[in-house]
Design a protein around this motif. Structure first.
Motif, PDB file in Angstrom:
ATOM      1  N   HIS A 561       2.057  -5.421   5.760  1.00  0.00           N
ATOM      2  CA  HIS A 561       2.789  -4.979   4.763  1.00  0.00           C
ATOM      3  C   HIS A 561       2.053  -5.443   3.333  1.00  0.00           C
ATOM      4  CE1 HIS A 561       6.473  -3.964   6.927  1.00  0.00           C
ATOM      5  NE2 HIS A 561       5.770  -4.820   7.944  1.00  0.00           N
ATOM      6  N   PHE A 562       2.229  -4.705   2.381  1.00  0.00           N
ATOM      7  CA  PHE A 562       1.852  -4.849   1.126  1.00  0.00           C
ATOM      8  C   PHE A 562       2.749  -4.361  -0.054  1.00  0.00           C
ATOM      9  CE2 PHE A 562      -2.054  -4.471   3.617  1.00  0.00           C
ATOM     10  CZ  PHE A 562      -2.913  -5.537   3.388  1.00  0.00           C
ATOM     11  N   SER A 563       2.890  -5.305  -1.052  1.00  0.00           N
ATOM     12  CA  SER A 563       3.620  -4.903  -2.316  1.00  0.00           C
ATOM     13  C   SER A 563       2.548  -4.671  -3.462  1.00  0.00           C
ATOM     14  CB  SER A 563       4.528  -5.991  -2.713  1.00  0.00           C
ATOM     15  OG  SER A 563       5.373  -5.651  -3.565  1.00  0.00           O
ATOM     16  N   LEU A 564       2.734  -3.467  -3.948  1.00  0.00           N
ATOM     17  CA  LEU A 564       1.664  -2.914  -5.064  1.00  0.00           C
ATOM     18  C   LEU A 564       2.231  -2.347  -5.991  1.00  0.00           C
ATOM     19  CD1 LEU A 564      -0.748  -1.518  -2.498  1.00  0.00           C
ATOM     20  CD2 LEU A 564      -1.055  -3.751  -3.616  1.00  0.00           C
ATOM     21  N   LEU A 565       1.541  -1.938  -7.163  1.00  0.00           N
ATOM     22  CA  LEU A 565       1.983  -1.152  -8.271  1.00  0.00           C
ATOM     23  C   LEU A 565       1.471   0.152  -7.860  1.00  0.00           C
ATOM     24  CD1 LEU A 565       0.809  -2.875 -11.365  1.00  0.00           C
ATOM     25  CD2 LEU A 565       3.114  -2.715 -10.384  1.00  0.00           C
ATOM     26  N   PRO A 566       2.194   1.334  -8.262  1.00  0.00           N
ATOM     27  CA  PRO A 566       1.818   2.783  -7.787  1.00  0.00           C
ATOM     28  C   PRO A 566       0.531   3.162  -8.359  1.00  0.00           C
ATOM     29  CG  PRO A 566       3.600   2.520  -9.512  1.00  0.00           C
ATOM     30  CD  PRO A 566       3.494   1.339  -9.063  1.00  0.00           C
ATOM     31  N   GLY A 567      -0.047   3.897  -7.977  1.00  0.00           N
ATOM     32  CA  GLY A 567      -1.394   4.495  -8.268  1.00  0.00           C
ATOM     33  C   GLY A 567      -2.193   4.626  -7.199  1.00  0.00           C
ATOM     34  N   VAL A 655     -17.103  -3.081  12.261  1.00  0.00           N
ATOM     35  CA  VAL A 655     -16.889  -2.002  11.477  1.00  0.00           C
ATOM     36  C   VAL A 655     -15.769  -1.964  10.502  1.00  0.00           C
ATOM     37  CG1 VAL A 655     -16.694   0.504  12.018  1.00  0.00           C
ATOM     38  CG2 VAL A 655     -17.684  -0.929  13.678  1.00  0.00           C
ATOM     39  N   SER A 656     -16.045  -0.911   9.409  1.00  0.00           N
ATOM     40  CA  SER A 656     -15.102  -0.769   8.431  1.00  0.00           C
ATOM     41  C   SER A 656     -14.732   0.480   8.360  1.00  0.00           C
ATOM     42  CB  SER A 656     -15.463  -1.430   7.270  1.00  0.00           C
ATOM     43  OG  SER A 656     -16.602  -0.787   6.780  1.00  0.00           O
ATOM     44  N   ILE A 657     -13.424   0.801   8.179  1.00  0.00           N
ATOM     45  CA  ILE A 657     -12.848   2.059   8.014  1.00  0.00           C
ATOM     46  C   ILE A 657     -12.237   2.041   6.515  1.00  0.00           C
ATOM     47  CG2 ILE A 657     -11.224   3.770   8.843  1.00  0.00           C
ATOM     48  CD1 ILE A 657     -11.701   2.581  11.475  1.00  0.00           C
ATOM     49  N   ASP A 658     -12.685   3.208   5.697  1.00  0.00           N
ATOM     50  CA  ASP A 658     -12.191   3.142   4.396  1.00  0.00           C
ATOM     51  C   ASP A 658     -11.283   4.512   4.323  1.00  0.00           C
ATOM     52  OD1 ASP A 658     -13.932   1.277   3.604  1.00  0.00           O
ATOM     53  OD2 ASP A 658     -15.696   2.852   3.318  1.00  0.00           O
ATOM     54  N   CYS A 659     -10.228   4.113   3.504  1.00  0.00           N
ATOM     55  CA  CYS A 659      -9.189   5.185   3.273  1.00  0.00           C
ATOM     56  C   CYS A 659      -8.673   5.115   1.820  1.00  0.00           C
ATOM     57  CB  CYS A 659      -7.940   5.182   4.366  1.00  0.00           C
ATOM     58  SG  CYS A 659      -6.661   6.320   3.945  1.00  0.00           S
ATOM     59  N   THR A 660      -8.273   6.079   1.332  1.00  0.00           N
ATOM     60  CA  THR A 660      -7.941   6.230  -0.305  1.00  0.00           C
ATOM     61  C   THR A 660      -6.401   6.863  -0.162  1.00  0.00           C
ATOM     62  OG1 THR A 660     -10.122   5.731  -1.202  1.00  0.00           O
ATOM     63  CG2 THR A 660      -8.247   6.565  -2.749  1.00  0.00           C
ATOM     64  N   VAL A 661      -5.518   6.467  -0.907  1.00  0.00           N
ATOM     65  CA  VAL A 661      -4.123   7.160  -1.031  1.00  0.00           C
ATOM     66  C   VAL A 661      -3.921   6.938  -2.564  1.00  0.00           C
ATOM     67  CG1 VAL A 661      -3.586   6.580   1.272  1.00  0.00           C
ATOM     68  CG2 VAL A 661      -2.687   5.140  -0.538  1.00  0.00           C
ATOM     69  N   HIS A 662      -2.922   7.715  -2.959  1.00  0.00           N
ATOM     70  CA  HIS A 662      -2.247   7.655  -4.367  1.00  0.00           C
ATOM     71  C   HIS A 662      -0.737   7.572  -3.793  1.00  0.00           C
ATOM     72  CE1 HIS A 662      -4.851  10.085  -7.090  1.00  0.00           C
ATOM     73  NE2 HIS A 662      -5.736   8.911  -6.955  1.00  0.00           N
ATOM     74  N   HIS A 745       6.378   2.449 -12.133  1.00  0.00           N
ATOM     75  CA  HIS A 745       4.990   2.488 -12.766  1.00  0.00           C
ATOM     76  C   HIS A 745       5.320   1.529 -14.198  1.00  0.00           C
ATOM     77  CE1 HIS A 745       2.878   5.801 -11.054  1.00  0.00           C
ATOM     78  NE2 HIS A 745       4.049   6.421 -11.005  1.00  0.00           N
ATOM     79  N   PRO A 746       4.101   0.741 -14.394  1.00  0.00           N
ATOM     80  CA  PRO A 746       4.301  -0.126 -15.615  1.00  0.00           C
ATOM     81  C   PRO A 746       4.189   0.693 -17.095  1.00  0.00           C
ATOM     82  CG  PRO A 746       1.987  -0.137 -14.518  1.00  0.00           C
ATOM     83  CD  PRO A 746       2.871   0.606 -13.537  1.00  0.00           C
ATOM     84  N   LYS A 747       4.561   0.523 -17.936  1.00  0.00           N
ATOM     85  CA  LYS A 747       4.783   1.064 -19.309  1.00  0.00           C
ATOM     86  C   LYS A 747       3.668   0.626 -20.128  1.00  0.00           C
ATOM     87  CE  LYS A 747       8.366   3.278 -17.954  1.00  0.00           C
ATOM     88  NZ  LYS A 747       8.485   4.670 -17.479  1.00  0.00           N
ATOM     89  N   LEU A 757      -1.532   4.092 -15.214  1.00  0.00           N
ATOM     90  CA  LEU A 757      -1.988   4.367 -14.013  1.00  0.00           C
ATOM     91  C   LEU A 757      -2.840   3.111 -13.531  1.00  0.00           C
ATOM     92  CD1 LEU A 757      -3.211   8.159 -14.209  1.00  0.00           C
ATOM     93  CD2 LEU A 757      -1.063   7.122 -13.213  1.00  0.00           C
ATOM     94  N   THR A 758      -2.686   2.793 -12.246  1.00  0.00           N
ATOM     95  CA  THR A 758      -3.267   1.546 -11.820  1.00  0.00           C
ATOM     96  C   THR A 758      -4.039   1.693 -10.606  1.00  0.00           C
ATOM     97  OG1 THR A 758      -1.306   0.700 -10.339  1.00  0.00           O
ATOM     98  CG2 THR A 758      -1.507   0.192 -12.621  1.00  0.00           C
ATOM     99  N   GLU A 759      -4.969   0.816 -10.350  1.00  0.00           N
ATOM    100  CA  GLU A 759      -5.845   1.014  -9.008  1.00  0.00           C
ATOM    101  C   GLU A 759      -6.173  -0.418  -8.513  1.00  0.00           C
ATOM    102  OE1 GLU A 759      -9.941   2.486  -9.750  1.00  0.00           O
ATOM    103  OE2 GLU A 759      -9.201   4.450 -10.604  1.00  0.00           O
ATOM    104  N   SER A 760      -5.777  -0.152  -7.056  1.00  0.00           N
ATOM    105  CA  SER A 760      -5.740  -1.630  -6.278  1.00  0.00           C
ATOM    106  C   SER A 760      -6.494  -1.404  -5.099  1.00  0.00           C
ATOM    107  CB  SER A 760      -4.150  -1.571  -5.638  1.00  0.00           C
ATOM    108  OG  SER A 760      -3.192  -1.733  -6.851  1.00  0.00           O
ATOM    109  N   SER A 761      -6.991  -2.613  -4.718  1.00  0.00           N
ATOM    110  CA  SER A 761      -7.867  -2.427  -3.257  1.00  0.00           C
ATOM    111  C   SER A 761      -7.329  -3.588  -2.509  1.00  0.00           C
ATOM    112  CB  SER A 761      -9.287  -2.886  -3.901  1.00  0.00           C
ATOM    113  OG  SER A 761      -9.925  -1.818  -4.473  1.00  0.00           O
TER     114      SER A 761
END
Length: 769
Positions: A561-567, A655-662, A745-747, A757-761
């Motif tokens: 589980h992760f808690s993140l900002l949207p983006g 091995v690493s598997i990459d995935c990107t989501v919005h 979303h942060p203002k 808009l934020t980006e997280s890893s």
């Protein structure tokens, strides 16, 4: 049975002799008293129900054998009923049974029991075990409400050898029904292998001799089922090939073995001009196309079922023999468990059914029809007769093209031959009996099977097994398992040898014999991304409708589980490979499947997979098709520009598997499936025995395997080998779920109405140990 014995004792006091014939027995349970003196054993062969007369017609055959045990019909029924909720007890154990299965909860239903056929040696006759298995499986398919089981008496039911033997039987003959083993001896009652039918664990039950025509049992079951079923329901059960709302069953006891690269590769054909070999990977329900170097070029079939379509979506059920038609550029093959002959157009990459002939109804192209077809796995066909009999087109196995453009189709036991017109798909003639089959196509069978004579004697014994017992033609049973290719003889090794062989191969491989040098070597396969994900690990739409404990819950290897900002969220899954194993080849994109649910949209993986020619799992295609139908192309184009797909990156420690989501505010879930093709590392430690290696592979294939009845049957199966287990390629599936909780979303500080808009890893670390 006991009641009938008592009646016959009374009758014998009046009549000098009981003659074989047909008579009627009434079911008055208080007519006669019990007696203790022994009786000649009687086996009942029921031919026709007579419910309206209060009894049923029976044909008796007397056997000059005296039972020394007091076991009765009621004893057997009571014993079976007492074991239904217990996998193991002091006098019994179940094999091939799902522990939480609800199939046996309907104790008032109709039961079909195959008794005493599992340790018999195969032979060429209507009473061979293979023929008996096929009769039971055909009836199991025909009547979805029928409860089917096997029963075998054995003094060593808890031994590892017995368990391993049943793994071999279930794998070779695809036995999906459970089998009850008992150390109680009921053989005096049943007098060897037979069929038993009863309803609701109540007397009487009906015996059928092992060579009974399938139509006789079918008629009895139909009558019993009709007594408690709605007439409309019965109408839906009549066609052997109508599989309505059906969940495909597979042998539970050999579930671990399906994680081998090949699972019972039994038949092969070739196209020498194009350098193509067509391998029927039978228990994986697919046909693999590869070249002389073992590079996988294409794959026909995606999962078990019966459905035409392109190679990625077509469904097969244990495809067996095939032949390549050069003029048409088509591969013809028999679809054994679907009782069909099918054709794969190699240019269009489409599978079509030649027989049985499809109904000519207008096709519905609506979205709802598309979804229903995916869920119901139903195929309507025209059948000449709804009745089952000894000539019914059931379980075809061998396939030969004749000189006059006919197809010769033979079942595995060489009991029946169907001659089919290649152009129309109509059956022209049915030939019964091995001697008559030899008269029609014996020369062609001899030509194919005689290739085995080129194999050195030691190796020949490895592949012979019980397949050389056909009188008049040596090795006839293996004729579809070998082919000539260039200067080699290519042979499928299924590893189904009898227990009395001093040396046994694991099998599940393809080998080639050089005609010139006489050397034998294995095909080393590559390019596994073409195969996509194994069908059993995909979250296919069919699983939504699975019920009744037929399909167990999907195993999840890792949840985080992760808690993140949207983006935008970049996800990297680091997979740690077991230290005593190695990847056969780097992870390919075709072996990875990604999906986002909830408030997230996946922007990597799916777009490039659509553009790729590689084979992907059928589940991915269904979801992609739904997206295409539900959303506009503009949205797809915008997401495609957001991210790129990369193959799994090979690292020193895994091995690493990459995935990107919005992501948007709310909860979401990212699902990642992958399959790794592994083998054991060569070990310099001489103390690492075959037993330890086999146990290690079994641990990897099924880490939660049951230990209730001795050693794991998969490990026992692997141990019966003189083959180097480091050469064995097996699959290790991975199922990861990443759960995301995104706040609002942060203002922007300067403008409260502007969204930042934020980006997280994030990184997810998973171990395959």
């Amino acid at each position: 049975m006991a009641l009938m014995f008592r009646r016959l004792r009374e009758i014998s006091r009046v009549l000098p002799q009981v003659y074989a014939g047909t008579g009627y027995l009434r079911q008055d349970t208080k007519l006669f008293g019990s007696h203790s003196f022994p009786l000649p054993h009687l086996r009942l062969n029921n031919k026709k129900s007579s419910a309206d007369t209060g009894g049923f017609a029976q044909r008796f055959s007397t056997v000059s054998e005296t039972s020394h045990e007091s076991l009765t019909e009621d004893d057997l029924l009571s014993f079976i009923e007492s074991t239904l909720n217990n996998i193991e007890g002091p006098y019994h154990c179940w094999v091939n049974k799902i522990e939480d299965s609800k199939d046996f909860c309907r104790t008032n239903g109709v039961f079909l029991v195959l008794v005493g056929a599992f340790f018999d040696e195969p032979s060429i006759s209507a009473s061979s075990p293979v023929v008996m298995f096929e009769k039971v499986k055909a009836l199991q398919q025909r009547y979805p409400t029928l409860t089917v089981m096997g029963f075998q008496s054995s003094s060593s039911i808890f031994s590892d050898a017995v368990r391993t033997r049943f793994v071999q039987i279930a794998t070779k003959d695809y036995i999906t029904f459970p089998i009850l083993l008992s150390n109680k001896n009921f053989t005096e009652m049943t007098d060897g292998a037979c069929f038993v039918v009863f309803k609701g664990f109540e007397s009487p039950f009906l015996y059928y001799e092992r060579d009974v025509d399938i139509g006789t049992i079918d008629e009895a079951i139909k009558n019993l089922v009709q007594r408690g079923e709605n007439h409309n329901v019965m109408n839906k059960m009549k066609s052997t090939w109508a599989k309505q709302i059906e969940v495909i069953k597979e042998p539970p006891v050999s579930a671990s073995l399906r994680n081998l690269l090949l699972c019972y590769p039994g038949c092969i054909s070739v196209d020498e001009m194009a350098n193509h070999l067509f391998l029927s990977d039978i228990n994986h329900h697919r046909i693999i196309i590869f070249d002389d170097n073992g590079k996988i070029l294409d794959c026909i079939g995606s999962s078990p079922g019966f459905e035409d379509g392109d190679f990625e979506s077509a469904k097969l059920m244990r495809p067996a023999a095939s032949f390549y038609h050069e003029a048409e550029d088509c591969l013809y093959f028999v679809d054994s468990e679907n009782h069909a002959v099918r054709r794969a157009d190699m240019e269009r990459r489409v599978v079509e059914t030649l027989y049985p002939i499809c109904n000519g109804e207008k096709k519905d192209n609506s979205l709802w029809s598309w979804v229903m077809n995916k869920l119901w796995m139903k195929r309507d066909v025209n059948t000449k007769s709804e009745d089952l009999n000894s000539e019914s087109f059931l379980f075809p196995w061998h396939l030969i093209k004749s000189l006059d453009n006919d197809l010769f189709i033979v079942n595995r036991s060489f009991e029946i031959l169907w001659i089919m017109d290649l152009a129309s798909g109509e059956i022209k003639e049915v030939v019964k009996g091995f001697p008559k089959i030899v008269e029609v196509c014996g020369r062609m069978i001899q030509e194919k099977s005689s290739l085995l004579k080129q194999i050195p004697g030691y190796w020949l014994q490895q592949f012979l097994g019980n397949n050389g017992l056909f009188e008049g033609i040596t090795y006839a049973g293996l004729m579809s398992s070998l082919a000539t290719f260039q200067d080699h003889v290519v042979i499928c090794d299924t590893g189904d040898l009898p227990d009395d062989k001093c040396v046994c191969e694991v099998g599940h491989r393809v080998i080639k014999l050089s005609k010139e040098s006489g050397l034998i070597s294995n095909f080393h396969f590559s390019n596994f991304g073409i195969l996509g994900l194994p069908y059993w690990m995909s979250s296919s739409l069919e699983r939504v409708y699975a019920a009744g404990g037929v399909l167990s819950e999907v195993h999840i290897d890792h949840v985080q589980h992760f808690s993140l900002l949207p983006g935008r969220v970049d996800i990297q899954v680091n997979v740690d490979i077991p230290e005593d194993t190695e990847l056969v080849e780097p992870l390919q994109e075709g072996c990875v499947w990604r999906q986002a649910r909830g408030a997230a949209t996946e922007v990597s993986g799916a777009e490039s997979i659509k553009k790729s020619s590689e084979k992907v799992g059928v589940s991915q295609q269904w979801y992609d098709d739904l997206d295409t139908l539900a959303f506009s192309a503009q949205e797809a184009e915008s997401t495609a520009e957001e991210g790129n797909t990369s193959d799994g990156n090979l690292q020193e420690d895994g091995v690493s598997i990459d995935c990107t989501v919005h992501t948007s505010p709310g909860t979401s879930e990212v699902i990642i499936y992958a399959v790794f093709y592994l083998r054991l590392k060569p070990n310099q430690n001489s103390n690492n025995s075959t037993e330890k290696k086999a146990a290690r592979i079994a641990d990897i294939l099924n880490p939660k395997r049951a230990e209730t009845m001795g050693k794991d049957p998969c490990a026992q199966f692997l141990m019966k080998s003189d083959r180097t287990l480091e050469e064995l390629v097996f699959m290790k599936p991975l199922h990861v779920r990443v759960k995301l909780e995104c706040r609002d979303h942060p203002k922007a500080v300067d403008d409260p109405n502007e969204i930042v808009l934020t980006e997280s890893s994030i990184e997810v670390n998973v171990s395959l140990h």
